[in-house]
Design a protein around this motif. Structure first.
Motif, PDB file in Angstrom:
ATOM      1  N   VAL A  77     -97.370  42.128 -42.132  1.00  0.00           N
ATOM      2  CA  VAL A  77     -98.000  41.518 -43.303  1.00  0.00           C
ATOM      3  C   VAL A  77     -97.122  40.396 -43.853  1.00  0.00           C
ATOM      4  O   VAL A  77     -97.605  39.297 -44.154  1.00  0.00           O
ATOM      5  CB  VAL A  77     -98.277  42.604 -44.371  1.00  0.00           C
ATOM      6  CG1 VAL A  77     -98.570  42.000 -45.719  1.00  0.00           C
ATOM      7  CG2 VAL A  77     -99.412  43.503 -43.921  1.00  0.00           C
ATOM      8  N   THR A  78     -95.845  40.633 -43.964  1.00  0.00           N
ATOM      9  CA  THR A  78     -94.933  39.617 -44.488  1.00  0.00           C
ATOM     10  C   THR A  78     -94.838  38.429 -43.534  1.00  0.00           C
ATOM     11  O   THR A  78     -94.851  37.270 -43.965  1.00  0.00           O
ATOM     12  CB  THR A  78     -93.531  40.224 -44.716  1.00  0.00           C
ATOM     13  OG1 THR A  78     -93.664  41.409 -45.492  1.00  0.00           O
ATOM     14  CG2 THR A  78     -92.618  39.261 -45.428  1.00  0.00           C
ATOM     15  N   TYR A  79     -94.785  38.706 -42.238  1.00  0.00           N
ATOM     16  CA  TYR A  79     -94.704  37.647 -41.243  1.00  0.00           C
ATOM     17  C   TYR A  79     -95.964  36.787 -41.256  1.00  0.00           C
ATOM     18  O   TYR A  79     -95.895  35.566 -41.115  1.00  0.00           O
ATOM     19  CB  TYR A  79     -94.478  38.262 -39.860  1.00  0.00           C
ATOM     20  CG  TYR A  79     -94.024  37.299 -38.795  1.00  0.00           C
ATOM     21  CD1 TYR A  79     -92.971  36.423 -39.013  1.00  0.00           C
ATOM     22  CD2 TYR A  79     -94.625  37.281 -37.547  1.00  0.00           C
ATOM     23  CE1 TYR A  79     -92.539  35.552 -38.030  1.00  0.00           C
ATOM     24  CE2 TYR A  79     -94.205  36.421 -36.553  1.00  0.00           C
ATOM     25  CZ  TYR A  79     -93.159  35.559 -36.803  1.00  0.00           C
ATOM     26  OH  TYR A  79     -92.734  34.702 -35.827  1.00  0.00           O
ATOM     27  N   ALA A  80     -97.120  37.412 -41.440  1.00  0.00           N
ATOM     28  CA  ALA A  80     -98.379  36.661 -41.469  1.00  0.00           C
ATOM     29  C   ALA A  80     -98.389  35.667 -42.627  1.00  0.00           C
ATOM     30  O   ALA A  80     -98.827  34.520 -42.463  1.00  0.00           O
ATOM     31  CB  ALA A  80     -99.554  37.615 -41.574  1.00  0.00           C
ATOM     32  N   GLY A 116     -89.351  35.122 -38.607  1.00  0.00           N
ATOM     33  CA  GLY A 116     -89.340  36.537 -38.228  1.00  0.00           C
ATOM     34  C   GLY A 116     -88.207  37.295 -38.893  1.00  0.00           C
ATOM     35  O   GLY A 116     -88.392  38.412 -39.383  1.00  0.00           O
ATOM     36  N   VAL A 117     -87.042  36.701 -38.938  1.00  0.00           N
ATOM     37  CA  VAL A 117     -85.899  37.339 -39.604  1.00  0.00           C
ATOM     38  C   VAL A 117     -86.167  37.456 -41.108  1.00  0.00           C
ATOM     39  O   VAL A 117     -85.878  38.487 -41.721  1.00  0.00           O
ATOM     40  CB  VAL A 117     -84.594  36.550 -39.328  1.00  0.00           C
ATOM     41  CG1 VAL A 117     -83.454  37.045 -40.188  1.00  0.00           C
ATOM     42  CG2 VAL A 117     -84.228  36.647 -37.853  1.00  0.00           C
ATOM     43  N   GLN A 118     -86.742  36.407 -41.690  1.00  0.00           N
ATOM     44  CA  GLN A 118     -87.107  36.481 -43.109  1.00  0.00           C
ATOM     45  C   GLN A 118     -88.106  37.606 -43.352  1.00  0.00           C
ATOM     46  O   GLN A 118     -88.003  38.341 -44.336  1.00  0.00           O
ATOM     47  CB  GLN A 118     -87.709  35.165 -43.577  1.00  0.00           C
ATOM     48  CG  GLN A 118     -86.727  34.060 -43.766  1.00  0.00           C
ATOM     49  CD  GLN A 118     -87.392  32.803 -44.287  1.00  0.00           C
ATOM     50  OE1 GLN A 118     -88.508  32.829 -44.786  1.00  0.00           O
ATOM     51  NE2 GLN A 118     -86.693  31.693 -44.168  1.00  0.00           N
ATOM     52  N   ALA A 119     -89.090  37.747 -42.457  1.00  0.00           N
ATOM     53  CA  ALA A 119     -90.097  38.802 -42.611  1.00  0.00           C
ATOM     54  C   ALA A 119     -89.468  40.181 -42.503  1.00  0.00           C
ATOM     55  O   ALA A 119     -89.852  41.096 -43.243  1.00  0.00           O
ATOM     56  CB  ALA A 119     -91.194  38.630 -41.560  1.00  0.00           C
ATOM     57  N   LEU A 120     -88.500  40.346 -41.606  1.00  0.00           N
ATOM     58  CA  LEU A 120     -87.823  41.640 -41.490  1.00  0.00           C
ATOM     59  C   LEU A 120     -87.103  42.006 -42.783  1.00  0.00           C
ATOM     60  O   LEU A 120     -87.205  43.135 -43.269  1.00  0.00           O
ATOM     61  CB  LEU A 120     -86.831  41.619 -40.320  1.00  0.00           C
ATOM     62  CG  LEU A 120     -87.407  41.595 -38.920  1.00  0.00           C
ATOM     63  CD1 LEU A 120     -86.281  41.447 -37.892  1.00  0.00           C
ATOM     64  CD2 LEU A 120     -88.223  42.830 -38.646  1.00  0.00           C
ATOM     65  N   ILE A 121     -86.387  41.045 -43.340  1.00  0.00           N
ATOM     66  CA  ILE A 121     -85.596  41.318 -44.544  1.00  0.00           C
ATOM     67  C   ILE A 121     -86.499  41.490 -45.765  1.00  0.00           C
ATOM     68  O   ILE A 121     -86.419  42.500 -46.477  1.00  0.00           O
ATOM     69  CB  ILE A 121     -84.564  40.198 -44.767  1.00  0.00           C
ATOM     70  CG1 ILE A 121     -83.532  40.193 -43.637  1.00  0.00           C
ATOM     71  CG2 ILE A 121     -83.880  40.351 -46.125  1.00  0.00           C
ATOM     72  CD1 ILE A 121     -82.657  38.958 -43.593  1.00  0.00           C
ATOM     73  N   LEU A 122     -87.365  40.517 -46.021  1.00  0.00           N
ATOM     74  CA  LEU A 122     -88.223  40.575 -47.206  1.00  0.00           C
ATOM     75  C   LEU A 122     -89.220  41.721 -47.125  1.00  0.00           C
ATOM     76  O   LEU A 122     -89.488  42.399 -48.117  1.00  0.00           O
ATOM     77  CB  LEU A 122     -88.956  39.243 -47.386  1.00  0.00           C
ATOM     78  CG  LEU A 122     -88.090  38.019 -47.638  1.00  0.00           C
ATOM     79  CD1 LEU A 122     -88.940  36.760 -47.671  1.00  0.00           C
ATOM     80  CD2 LEU A 122     -87.300  38.169 -48.914  1.00  0.00           C
ATOM     81  N   GLY A 123     -89.765  41.954 -45.927  1.00  0.00           N
ATOM     82  CA  GLY A 123     -90.717  43.048 -45.754  1.00  0.00           C
ATOM     83  C   GLY A 123     -90.078  44.405 -45.965  1.00  0.00           C
ATOM     84  O   GLY A 123     -90.679  45.301 -46.567  1.00  0.00           O
TER      85      GLY A 123
END
Length: 148
Positions: A77-80, A116-123
């Motif tokens: 969801v965050t990555y999208a 992708g790294v941002q999505a991992l951390i923020l998600g």
């Protein structure tokens, strides 16, 4: 009986795969549309974390954590939402360039990996907050039921 690790990554409340894909695609489309029509804006300069896309993705991941649908879904969801911003900057920000250039800019591995790294951390942060809120709400309800 699923293990604790399976419950964390896949969730305890299973969501229909088609429904999940629609949510992910919808967040991508909504974020892209909001940037395209000017509801969300880019502040200018060098943008490392697109603020509005990150907020949309984190709200989605917070909901996923609260509903216990799993960390993998929260990351998706965050990555999208972040990819919605990336699509905006690639296709609308490079308007004068050929379509092949804009597509290659969107599919560039460095940008996909960075978001992708941002999505991992923020998600993960938002998922954790949603999960803690859900567990806390259950505890408050349980305490209220025992004190009556």
């Amino acid at each position: 009986m699923p293990t604790a690790l399976q419950s964390l990554f896949l969730g305890t409340n299973n969501i229909d795969r088609l429904y999940g894909l629609l949510i992910v695609a919808g967040l991508f489309a909504v974020t892209l549309a909001c940037y395209a029509v000017g509801v969300f804006y880019v502040s200018g300069g060098l943008v490392f974390i697109p603020f509005y896309a990150a907020i949309v993705g984190m709200v989605g991941a917070l909901w996923v954590g609260y509903r216990q649908h799993g960390l993998l879904f929260a990351w998706a969801v965050t990555y999208a939402a972040l990819l919605g911003y990336m699509a905006y900057s690639s296709f609308f920000g490079l308007w004068g360039r050929p379509l092949a250039y804009r597509i290659s800019s969107f599919l560039a591995s460095d940008g996909l990996g960075f978001f992708g790294v941002q999505a991992l951390i923020l998600g993960a942060i938002a998922f954790s907050a949603g999960h803690v809120a859900q567990v806390g709400l259950k505890a408050v309800k349980r305490h209220a039921a025992t004190t009556k």
